[in-house]
Design an enzyme around this catalytic site. Structure first.
Site, PDB file in Angstrom:
ATOM      1  N   GLY A  36     -11.307   2.758   0.836  1.00  0.00           N
ATOM      2  CA  GLY A  36     -10.876   3.182   2.167  1.00  0.00           C
ATOM      3  C   GLY A  36     -12.002   3.910   2.891  1.00  0.00           C
ATOM      4  O   GLY A  36     -12.912   3.298   3.455  1.00  0.00           O
ATOM      5  N   HIS A  82       0.863  -1.198   0.000  1.00  0.00           N
ATOM      6  CA  HIS A  82       0.000   0.000   0.000  1.00  0.00           C
ATOM      7  C   HIS A  82       0.892   1.238   0.000  1.00  0.00           C
ATOM      8  O   HIS A  82       1.930   1.272   0.652  1.00  0.00           O
ATOM      9  CB  HIS A  82      -0.909  -0.004   1.237  1.00  0.00           C
ATOM     10  CG  HIS A  82      -2.008   1.001   1.121  1.00  0.00           C
ATOM     11  ND1 HIS A  82      -1.801   2.336   1.339  1.00  0.00           N
ATOM     12  CD2 HIS A  82      -3.311   0.872   0.767  1.00  0.00           C
ATOM     13  CE1 HIS A  82      -2.941   2.990   1.132  1.00  0.00           C
ATOM     14  NE2 HIS A  82      -3.869   2.122   0.789  1.00  0.00           N
ATOM     15  N   GLU A 130      -3.830   1.871  -7.382  1.00  0.00           N
ATOM     16  CA  GLU A 130      -4.180   2.965  -6.472  1.00  0.00           C
ATOM     17  C   GLU A 130      -3.246   4.150  -6.720  1.00  0.00           C
ATOM     18  O   GLU A 130      -2.163   4.227  -6.119  1.00  0.00           O
ATOM     19  CB  GLU A 130      -4.026   2.508  -5.014  1.00  0.00           C
ATOM     20  CG  GLU A 130      -5.011   1.445  -4.591  1.00  0.00           C
ATOM     21  CD  GLU A 130      -5.395   1.572  -3.119  1.00  0.00           C
ATOM     22  OE1 GLU A 130      -6.585   1.585  -2.830  1.00  0.00           O
ATOM     23  OE2 GLU A 130      -4.496   1.677  -2.256  1.00  0.00           O
TER      24      GLU A 130
HETATM   25  P1  13P Z   1      -9.743   6.079  -0.010  1.00  0.00           P
HETATM   26  O1  13P Z   1     -10.872   5.268  -0.575  1.00  0.00           O
HETATM   27  O2  13P Z   1     -10.037   6.633   1.339  1.00  0.00           O
HETATM   28  O3  13P Z   1      -9.235   7.089  -0.986  1.00  0.00           O
HETATM   29  O4  13P Z   1      -8.532   5.063   0.232  1.00  0.00           O
HETATM   30  C1  13P Z   1      -8.154   4.210  -0.787  1.00  0.00           C
HETATM   31  C2  13P Z   1      -7.182   3.252  -0.243  1.00  0.00           C
HETATM   32  O5  13P Z   1      -6.069   3.612   0.100  1.00  0.00           O
HETATM   33  C3  13P Z   1      -7.593   1.862  -0.097  1.00  0.00           C
HETATM   34  O6  13P Z   1      -6.516   1.045   0.183  1.00  0.00           O
END
Ligand code: 13P
Length: 248
Positions: free
Chosen positions: A232, A93, A165
């Site tokens: 997230g 991550h 991501e």
């Molecule tokens: P958000 O959905 O809060 O932008 O976070 C995404 C995330 O890092 C999932 O691992």
């Protein structure tokens, strides 16, 4: 069938997690078209195993040690996660890459430990804003995937999910466009094709993560080749999250 993974990050105490899961379990199982996995803080995993036992919701962790066992104070091993009932673990991550200085070599070690212990892996990859603005998205994704998956056998990819991501989209309220997601998914599958096979490239699940919420989910899920999302902030409130799932 879409794959949705909730990443609770460092939110919710064990009692808050328990309430969250009980609520989710009692209301989710009616949704048939979604494979759901919730990635919880370590402190909630063992109890979650029992709460999720009769549901089809999978259990995920957010990190693991690159060591197998022994004198590594404060670390959590792959075997511990497996025994706690974990199905998947997030590796790479961007919050761990940036705040905890995890590099591709370490990520590669963690992936191998996870697979050795029978865990599925959610490998996160994504470009920074600078890389995006200097047209380096392709190079950045290629490097993270190639180094992260180095030395894996093709059959091990069945246990690996890739999550695109983009760093600039995480927790910022700014999501990638459908075109940007489609481009990244294409790049990711091409790297898998080059390094493994076209069969593996077709089969591997590729998710998008970064500011997905109930307002943009329907539009983002139109992205071709995307198999689901890693969510997230919008997964933290059960009502909001269930609403999001109902849109898919
Ligand atoms: P958000 O959905 O809060 O932008 O976070 C995404 C995330 O890092 C999932 O691992």
């Amino acid at each position: 069938m879409k794959t949705i993974i909730a990443n609770l990050k460092m939110n919710k105490t064990p009692s808050e997690c328990k309430n969250y899961l009980m609520n989710l379990v009692s209301r989710f199982d009616k949704a048939e078209n979604v494979e759901l996995c919730v990635c919880l803080p370590f402190t909630s995993l063992a109890e979650a195993k029992y709460i999720l036992k009769d549901s089809k919701i999978k259990l995920g962790a957010q990190n693991l040690s690159d060591y197998e066992e022994g004198g590594n104070t404060g670390e959590i091993s792959g075997a511990m996660l497996k025994d706690a009932g974990v199905d998947y673990v997030i590796v790479g991550h961007s919050e761990r890459r940036s705040k905890f200085k995890e590099n591709n070599k370490l990520i590669n070690k963690k992936i191998k430990v996870a697979l050795k212990n029978g865990l599925g892996v959610i490998l996160c990859v994504g470009e920074s804003l600078v890389e995006k603005n200097t047209l380096k998205t392709l190079d950045s994704l290629r490097e993270q995937i190639e180094e992260g998956l180095k030395g894996l056998y093709e059959n091990e990819l069945e246990k690996v999910i890739l999550a695109y991501e983009p760093i600039w989209a995480i927790g910022t309220g700014k999501h990638a466009s459908v075109r940007e997601i489609e481009y990244a998914v294409k790049v990711i599958r091409k790297v898998i094709e080059d390094d493994f096979s076209s069969r593996a490239a077709k089969q591997i699940r590729v998710l998008y993560g970064g500011s997905v919420n109930n307002k943009n989910a329907t539009a983002l899920f139109k992205a071709k080749g995307m198999d689901g999302a890693l969510i997230g902030g919008a997964s933290l409130d059960v009502n909001m999250f269930l609403n999001l799932l109902s849109l898919l």
